[in-house]
Scaffold this active site. Sequence first.
Site, PDB file in Angstrom:
ATOM      1  N   SER A 187      -0.699   4.898  -8.667  1.00 18.37           N
ATOM      2  CA  SER A 187      -0.172   5.175  -7.387  1.00 18.37           C
ATOM      3  C   SER A 187       1.575   4.019  -6.696  1.00 18.37           C
ATOM      4  CB  SER A 187      -1.315   4.941  -6.737  1.00 18.37           C
ATOM      5  OG  SER A 187      -1.396   3.220  -6.850  1.00 18.37           O
ATOM      6  N   CYS A 220      -5.139  -2.953  -2.604  1.00 14.24           N
ATOM      7  CA  CYS A 220      -5.913  -2.851  -3.817  1.00 14.24           C
ATOM      8  C   CYS A 220      -5.859  -1.870  -5.078  1.00 14.24           C
ATOM      9  CB  CYS A 220      -7.688  -3.312  -3.840  1.00 14.24           C
ATOM     10  SG  CYS A 220      -8.280  -3.284  -5.440  1.00 14.24           S
ATOM     11  N   PRO A 221      -5.311  -1.908  -5.930  1.00 11.70           N
ATOM     12  CA  PRO A 221      -5.381  -3.312  -6.787  1.00 11.70           C
ATOM     13  C   PRO A 221      -3.060  -3.637  -6.143  1.00 11.70           C
ATOM     14  CG  PRO A 221      -5.137  -1.249  -8.332  1.00 11.70           C
ATOM     15  CD  PRO A 221      -5.263  -0.773  -7.073  1.00 11.70           C
ATOM     16  N   GLY A 223      -0.615  -1.278  -6.606  1.00 13.13           N
ATOM     17  CA  GLY A 223       0.463   0.008  -6.649  1.00 13.13           C
ATOM     18  C   GLY A 223       1.413   0.068  -6.262  1.00 13.13           C
ATOM     19  N   ASP A 239      -6.081  -6.126   2.363  1.00 14.27           N
ATOM     20  CA  ASP A 239      -7.315  -5.307   1.272  1.00 14.27           C
ATOM     21  C   ASP A 239      -8.789  -5.829   1.100  1.00 14.27           C
ATOM     22  OD1 ASP A 239      -8.880  -3.185  -0.325  1.00 14.27           O
ATOM     23  OD2 ASP A 239      -6.854  -1.888  -0.701  1.00 14.27           O
ATOM     24  N   LYS A 305      -4.227  11.544   3.647  1.00 12.93           N
ATOM     25  CA  LYS A 305      -5.382  12.866   2.812  1.00 12.93           C
ATOM     26  C   LYS A 305      -5.540  13.982   3.049  1.00 12.93           C
ATOM     27  CE  LYS A 305      -4.978   9.359   0.717  1.00 12.93           C
ATOM     28  NZ  LYS A 305      -4.294   8.670  -0.744  1.00 12.93           N
TER      29      LYS A 305
END
Length: 358
Positions: A187, A220-221, A223, A239, A305
Amino acid sequence: MINLFLYCRSGYEKECAAEIQHRAAELEIGGFVKTNKKDGYVIFQCFQAGDANILAQKIKLDSLIFARQMFAAKELLKNLPEHDRITPIMEALSDVRNAGELRVETPDTNEAKERTAFCRKFTVPLRQKLKNAGNLLKKENSSRPIIHVCFVASGTAYVGFSFSNNSSPYPMGIPRLKMASDAPSRSTLKLDEAFIHFIPEEEQEQRLSSGMNAVDLGACPGGWTYQLVRRGMFVAAVDNGPMDEGLMETGQVKHYQADGFRFEPPRKNIYWLVCDMIEKPSRVAELIEAWAINGWFKEAMFNLKLPMKSRYQDVSTILETMATVLEENEIKNFSIKCKHLYHDRDEVTVYLSLNPTQ
């Protein structure tokens, strides 16, 4: 030229078609769309010859959400003879003079990629013929039109040109970015491309500079945090999940285990807000609006999204609502831009500036 050729992500032809129909209608240019699902491109065929040139010049590529690249094109060339594909292409380009670059391309589909090697090989003799005939300058010139030859099938191509000041600098509109070996997730390429796309190169040193404070909601994580850290920024990563250990070891990241929708920054000198959360797009937009109304950032980059239906209409409505909300809250000086970037999948990236420089 009679056609406007638009590259898009395979599977998003419907959205690209709806958008170009809408934008052409705004300019009172009539035509109809020709496309098939998974083609990776859309054709808008104008009713009048020459109107495609107008569209290619007046519709700013950066203002289109779902088109990566576009060019004005002639009618489809079919059954190009294997022994001489160049002559029909030269004839179709006879009225294009002194162009600055040639791009022999294919749509970005698995089937089309099989023609990539042919395109590279074919470029060399075609380029020389175009130079000899005066269609192409002897040396590349970035201020002149770009000749496009797109093979949509074997022996089948659209040919035309794009204006240099309204064209992607990348073939098919696809930047080739390298995935860093220490990046926490793929990402990271989405934010890297977003910065390249939305922030002019000559302004990146100032607007993406070391020492800035940033917030990453849904980090998270890590990117997206990775792109901020590698540019020297200090990041509040928000997060409930764990962050990449390598990022935490940099000393530039403070991890807040909290809900991004409820988090309030302890420091109000935030320059960048970034957000890539898997949530309903309207809810993410409302979150960004709240941060903007509170004045908690200068510039923001976030993903929406996409729903399965009416994606163009839904995104347009969200962006229009955001503009209205900001205006109603007396935020007058802002800029909203949106693009379905190459490294996006079922999402679009939105850029919001509360103090645009241009």
